[in-house]
Structures are given as structure tokens and as C-alpha cells.
Design an enzyme around this catalytic site. Structure first.
Site, PDB file in Angstrom:
ATOM      1  N   GLN A 134       2.527  -3.438   5.417  1.00 45.23           N
ATOM      2  CA  GLN A 134       3.746  -2.650   5.336  1.00 45.23           C
ATOM      3  C   GLN A 134       3.417  -1.190   5.614  1.00 45.23           C
ATOM      4  O   GLN A 134       2.825  -0.498   4.793  1.00 45.23           O
ATOM      5  CB  GLN A 134       4.393  -2.775   3.951  1.00 45.23           C
ATOM      6  CG  GLN A 134       5.684  -1.969   3.840  1.00 45.23           C
ATOM      7  CD  GLN A 134       6.408  -2.231   2.541  1.00 45.23           C
ATOM      8  OE1 GLN A 134       6.295  -3.310   1.973  1.00 45.23           O
ATOM      9  NE2 GLN A 134       7.164  -1.251   2.073  1.00 45.23           N
ATOM     10  N   CYS A 153      10.785  -3.145   2.021  1.00 47.68           N
ATOM     11  CA  CYS A 153       9.935  -4.134   1.356  1.00 47.68           C
ATOM     12  C   CYS A 153      10.652  -5.473   1.182  1.00 47.68           C
ATOM     13  O   CYS A 153      10.015  -6.527   1.170  1.00 47.68           O
ATOM     14  CB  CYS A 153       9.416  -3.621   0.025  1.00 47.68           C
ATOM     15  SG  CYS A 153      10.690  -3.237  -1.198  1.00 47.68           S
ATOM     16  N   HIS A 169       9.968  -3.075  -6.098  1.00 49.37           N
ATOM     17  CA  HIS A 169       9.251  -3.568  -4.924  1.00 49.37           C
ATOM     18  C   HIS A 169       9.394  -5.079  -4.844  1.00 49.37           C
ATOM     19  O   HIS A 169       9.353  -5.777  -5.861  1.00 49.37           O
ATOM     20  CB  HIS A 169       7.775  -3.178  -5.048  1.00 49.37           C
ATOM     21  CG  HIS A 169       6.948  -3.503  -3.846  1.00 49.37           C
ATOM     22  ND1 HIS A 169       7.221  -3.003  -2.583  1.00 49.37           N
ATOM     23  CD2 HIS A 169       5.839  -4.282  -3.701  1.00 49.37           C
ATOM     24  CE1 HIS A 169       6.311  -3.448  -1.734  1.00 49.37           C
ATOM     25  NE2 HIS A 169       5.478  -4.229  -2.385  1.00 49.37           N
ATOM     26  N   ASP A 213       1.965  -9.292  -0.317  1.00 49.90           N
ATOM     27  CA  ASP A 213       2.495  -7.956  -0.557  1.00 49.90           C
ATOM     28  C   ASP A 213       1.885  -7.051   0.502  1.00 49.90           C
ATOM     29  O   ASP A 213       0.677  -6.816   0.509  1.00 49.90           O
ATOM     30  CB  ASP A 213       2.104  -7.495  -1.970  1.00 49.90           C
ATOM     31  CG  ASP A 213       2.614  -6.105  -2.319  1.00 49.90           C
ATOM     32  OD1 ASP A 213       2.973  -5.336  -1.404  1.00 49.90           O
ATOM     33  OD2 ASP A 213       2.629  -5.772  -3.522  1.00 49.90           O
TER      34      ASP A 213
END
Length: 304
Positions: A135, A143, A222, A246
């Protein structure tokens, strides 16, 4: 992250973020926290950040269907962690998305985990495989989209069975399968079809809250995805493991094997939801017991 103020220009912010997260093997900085901090001090550039997705199954399903998820699959709310509430969620379940608050106990646990991951990587320990992308800060509040891409791209083994599925997500995965996580993140930034689908879903009438501005207030939460890895043992489907994806971490987090449960009408499926619920309770909620700002959605085959 769901964190508010977007970026100057792609080049300027990328350089700033790289500097903020640079470090050696012993660096304890948290990329999620650093991205949040960087985004808060950047000026508005309405052309680069992606709009945030509300934690709403209808919104995530709209995005998913527009990029190739078959109509027979949808995102569903998970209302709690009791066995009775988990049993209300349709099966099979291929992936789960968690929205969690960015609190100091969470950040501290992430720092410890990052150190453990560096040790394992230095030892050359095997890591479960999956389609993982980084990311980049240029995504802004994306996100939710990153988590959705992780969930969909790593669940195609379930929902494309029998030849269904495809579309923009399948094309993106095929074009970037041989790239590393950083390159895949850059490729997503340059994927107008997926950005359009994400922004369209973010502005849908199904949203229960107003879509935040690209330069809106900080949203200190998140999204992360939980799904199954590639088989660890050849073609043995039961050797898949639960992984946390993630884009602000260095790679997939291995949460161990997954039990298989019998399905109504015969057959069996991996208990992705049960395994994820256990991880969320132990690795997230237990760190900050007084905080209730968690939300869980499951990617499931809807009942006929």
C-alpha cells in the site's frame, strides 16, 4: 489506512514516505503509523488519492461484482464472535475483512510482530504464499480497496470454481502475478478500471454515511484481509493456511492451519471465518479491551 489528508504529488509523497520508513533490519517503525502521519500533513491533490470505502457489505459487494466476483457471492456482516452469531454467516466463506482502530496498543503489537517477522525472514523460514501488494501512500484513504483486492485476488480458488468469475480483478492478477509487492502496488495505482470501480462504489447510495472528502478529517482505522494461502504441499487444498494481508506490512502474516468443516448437503470447506474470529479476538481486540470500534465482513457464497 482510513486516514484523512491526501497527498502533494505522487513523486513528492513517495519520496517523503520512503524516507520516513527507511531503516535497516532493526528498524522498529510502523509503516501504517508513518503513512497516517505523512497523509495528515500533505496538501490536497484531488487527482491521486482514492476515495475511502465505508465498512458496509453492500459497498464492498458492489466493488467486488464490478471487478469480476460472481453474483452468487457477496460480502456479509459478521455481528459477533459467539458461535451462534458466527453460525448466522453463510458458508462457504473464502475471506474476511477486518476494520480496526489505530490505537497505541495496536501499534505496539505491530512493532513486536514486525521484529518477529524480520527474524523469520533472516532465518530463511518458509512463508505461505499469496497475492500480496504494497500500500503506497499515493492511494490516500484506499486501505478498504487494498483489503478488498487482497481478499478477492486470493479467493479466486473458491469463487472461480466451474469457470465463473474473471473480469478486471482476474486480468489485474494475471498481469502482475510475476511482480513483487512494491510493483503490484504501483500497478494498482496505474489501474484506472479498478480505481473507477472503487470510487464508484464509495459514492453509492447504499453508503450509510457521507463519503469523506479526499482532504477530509483523519479516519484512524485500517482495513486488513484474512484469507487462505496458496497450498503449502503441492495441490493439497487442506495445506492452505490462514494469512493476514496488510499492505502496510512487509508481507503476509501466517496465522496457522485452518480446520475444515462439513457442509450441508455434503462435502467440506475451510473454516476461514472461525479461524479469523479467533485471531481477531486474540491479536486485536484483547490488546485494547475497552475499544469496540471493530467491524468484520465475510466473503461468502450466498444461500440459494
Amino acid at each position: 489506512p482510513q486516514s484523512g489528508a491526501p497527498v502533494h504529488t505522487m513523486a513528492a509523497q513517495s519520496a517523503q514516505l520512503d524516507a520516513a520508513t527507511a531503516g535497516g533490519a532493526g528498524d522498529d517503525s510502523d509503516r501504517l503509523k508513518n503513512i497516517n502521519d505523512v497523509l495528515r500533513v500533505q496538501a490536497t491533490d484531488a487527482d491521486s488519492p482514492w476515495l475511502p470505502l465505508e465498512s458496509n457489505p453492500a459497498i464492498f459487494s458492489e466493488f467486488a461484482h464490478s471487478v469480476g466476483l460472481p453474483p452468487s457471492w457477496d460480502w456479509h456482516d459478521v455481528y459477533g464472535f459467539d458461535d451462534e452469531l458466527l453460525a448466522m454467516v453463510p458458508r462457504p466463506c473464502a475471506a474476511v475483512i477486518l476494520l480496526f482502530p489505530c490505537t497505541e496498543p495496536i501499534y505496539e503489537a505491530r512493532r513486536v510482530e514486525a521484529g518477529e517477522m524480520r527474524v523469520r525472514q533472516a532465518r530463511g523460514e518458509a512463508t505461505p504464499g499469496g497475492f500480496f501488494l504494497k500500500q503506497h501512500a499515493e492511494f490516500g484513504n484506499a486501505c478498504g480497496t487494498i483489503a478488498s483486492v487482497h481478499a478477492l485476488s486470493n479467493s479466486r480458488w473458491a469463487y472461480e470454481e466451474g469457470g465463473s468469475g474473471g473480469g478486471g480483478m482476474a486480468a489485474f492478477c494475471a498481469a502482475n502475478v510475476d511482480k513483487d509487492a512494491d510493483e503490484r502496488g504501483r500497478a494498482l495505482l496505474a489501474a484506472p478500471e479498478l480505481k473507477f470501480a472503487s470510487d464508484t462504489a464509495a459514492m453509492d447510495n447504499a453508503a450509510q454515511t457521507a463519503c469523506p472528502d479526499r482532504d477530509g478529517p483523519d479516519l484512524d482505522h485500517h482495513f486488513v484481509a484474512f484469507c487462505l494461502s496458496e497450498p503449502m504441499d503441492g495441490d493439497d487444498e487442506r495445506s492452505r493456511r490462514l494469512i493476514e494481508l496488510d499492505g502496510t506490512k512487509s508481507g503476509p502474516v501466517d496465522h496457522g492451519p485452518v480446520d475444515w468443516a462439513a457442509m450441508e448437503g455434503g462435502g467440506s470447506s475451510p473454516d476461514v471465518l472461525g479461524a479469523t474470529a479467533a485471531v481477531v479476538k486474540e491479536r486485536f481486540m484483547a490488546l485494547d479491551p475497552g475499544n469496540i470500534e471493530y467491524s468484520l465482513m465475510a466473503l461468502c457464497k450466498s444461500p440459494v
